[in-house]
Design a protein around this motif. Structure first.
Motif, PDB file in Angstrom:
ATOM      1  N   VAL A 133     -47.132 108.204  21.931  1.00 37.27           N
ATOM      2  CA  VAL A 133     -46.905 106.763  22.009  1.00 37.27           C
ATOM      3  C   VAL A 133     -47.428 106.126  20.726  1.00 37.27           C
ATOM      4  O   VAL A 133     -48.595 106.303  20.380  1.00 37.27           O
ATOM      5  CB  VAL A 133     -47.638 106.142  23.223  1.00 37.27           C
ATOM      6  N   LEU A 185     -41.704 106.104  21.582  1.00 35.50           N
ATOM      7  CA  LEU A 185     -42.106 107.366  22.199  1.00 35.50           C
ATOM      8  C   LEU A 185     -41.445 108.513  21.450  1.00 35.50           C
ATOM      9  O   LEU A 185     -40.227 108.511  21.253  1.00 35.50           O
ATOM     10  CB  LEU A 185     -41.682 107.408  23.662  1.00 35.50           C
ATOM     11  N   SER A 229     -47.909 109.941  26.574  1.00 36.74           N
ATOM     12  CA  SER A 229     -47.317 109.609  27.867  1.00 36.74           C
ATOM     13  C   SER A 229     -46.929 110.921  28.519  1.00 36.74           C
ATOM     14  O   SER A 229     -46.226 111.732  27.926  1.00 36.74           O
ATOM     15  CB  SER A 229     -46.075 108.736  27.663  1.00 36.74           C
ATOM     16  N   GLN A 230     -47.400 111.134  29.723  1.00 32.28           N
ATOM     17  CA  GLN A 230     -47.096 112.360  30.458  1.00 32.28           C
ATOM     18  C   GLN A 230     -46.312 111.949  31.701  1.00 32.28           C
ATOM     19  O   GLN A 230     -46.840 111.282  32.578  1.00 32.28           O
ATOM     20  CB  GLN A 230     -48.399 113.074  30.832  1.00 32.28           C
ATOM     21  N   VAL A 231     -45.020 112.314  31.748  1.00 36.81           N
ATOM     22  CA  VAL A 231     -44.136 111.893  32.837  1.00 36.81           C
ATOM     23  C   VAL A 231     -43.530 113.118  33.498  1.00 36.81           C
ATOM     24  O   VAL A 231     -43.001 114.001  32.823  1.00 36.81           O
ATOM     25  CB  VAL A 231     -43.014 110.966  32.310  1.00 36.81           C
ATOM     26  N   GLU A 236     -48.430 105.152  33.897  1.00 32.46           N
ATOM     27  CA  GLU A 236     -47.303 104.814  33.017  1.00 32.46           C
ATOM     28  C   GLU A 236     -46.565 103.640  33.651  1.00 32.46           C
ATOM     29  O   GLU A 236     -46.256 103.667  34.842  1.00 32.46           O
ATOM     30  CB  GLU A 236     -46.381 106.025  32.854  1.00 32.46           C
ATOM     31  N   GLN A 237     -46.293 102.619  32.876  1.00 33.67           N
ATOM     32  CA  GLN A 237     -45.612 101.421  33.378  1.00 33.67           C
ATOM     33  C   GLN A 237     -44.111 101.659  33.493  1.00 33.67           C
ATOM     34  O   GLN A 237     -43.541 102.455  32.761  1.00 33.67           O
ATOM     35  CB  GLN A 237     -45.878 100.236  32.440  1.00 33.67           C
ATOM     36  N   GLY A 248     -45.905 109.094  36.280  1.00 37.09           N
ATOM     37  CA  GLY A 248     -46.638 109.514  35.099  1.00 37.09           C
ATOM     38  C   GLY A 248     -47.821 108.644  34.772  1.00 37.09           C
ATOM     39  O   GLY A 248     -48.120 107.657  35.441  1.00 37.09           O
ATOM     40  N   TYR A 249     -48.485 109.039  33.710  1.00 29.96           N
ATOM     41  CA  TYR A 249     -49.650 108.313  33.222  1.00 29.96           C
ATOM     42  C   TYR A 249     -49.852 108.590  31.747  1.00 29.96           C
ATOM     43  O   TYR A 249     -49.182 109.450  31.156  1.00 29.96           O
ATOM     44  CB  TYR A 249     -50.903 108.704  34.024  1.00 29.96           C
ATOM     45  N   ARG A 250     -50.768 107.852  31.174  1.00 31.38           N
ATOM     46  CA  ARG A 250     -51.096 108.025  29.761  1.00 31.38           C
ATOM     47  C   ARG A 250     -52.485 108.618  29.610  1.00 31.38           C
ATOM     48  O   ARG A 250     -53.382 108.330  30.402  1.00 31.38           O
ATOM     49  CB  ARG A 250     -51.012 106.691  29.038  1.00 31.38           C
TER      50      ARG A 250
END
Length: 168
Positions: free
Chosen positions: A37, A50, A64-66, A96-97, A162-164
């Protein structure tokens, strides 16, 4: 000095996702995408960019891990657990938004126990010469694993969770 993104970091997360698919929810495929990111200025406006599967990252870089979950069956799947470890050499930042709003639970013990945020833990401290126990809020940077329980994943549908994280 650049530090290569640890291949093990990606392989561990992908391996967990693959193992989870094979052992727990075989009618579901999980695909992990890790992206660098970066904030870039385009036309005078700062926007996020990204970069999927970056070759190199520096300490402090945000990733970012999705995980994309796909129901490969012709029936809905209910109460589907999806777990994703926070990769080694990173710290959890935030969800993650813009992805599915399935409620996440977090672990600080490598996935043995989970609870909704904010997590609490008991610590022993010395106050005025006496040893006492206090309940304190756990910082998100201490999270080791994230788990979502998807109430229902309809037939032939996908969702992204996901999340960061930030590289140490």
């Amino acid at each position: 000095m650049k530090r290569p993104l640890l291949t093990a970091l990606v392989l561990v997360a992908a391996g967990v996702a693959a193992a989870q698919t094979a052992q727990t929810v075989s009618p579901v495929t999980l695909n992990l995408t890790m992206s660098l990111v970066r904030n870039v200025t385009v036309g005078g406006k700062v926007t996020e960019q990204l970069t999927p599967n970056p070759g190199n990252v520096l300490p402090g870089a945000v990733l970012s891990q999705v995980v994309t979950a796909r129901n490969t069956t012709t029936k809905s799947i209910v109460n589907l657990p999806i777990m994703l470890p926070v990769p080694k050499n990173t710290v959890y930042l935030a969800p993650e938004q813009g992805l599915d709003t399935t409620r996440a639970e977090y672990s600080i013990d490598g996935g043995k126990t989970f609870a909704a945020a904010p997590l609490k833990k008991t610590v022993t401290v010395t106050e005025n010469g006496k040893t006492v126990q206090r309940e304190v809020e756990v910082k998100p940077s201490e999270y080791t694993t994230v788990r979502w329980t998807v109430r229902e994943l309809p037939a032939n549908q996908t969702l992204k969770l996901g999340y960061r994280v930030q590289v140490k």
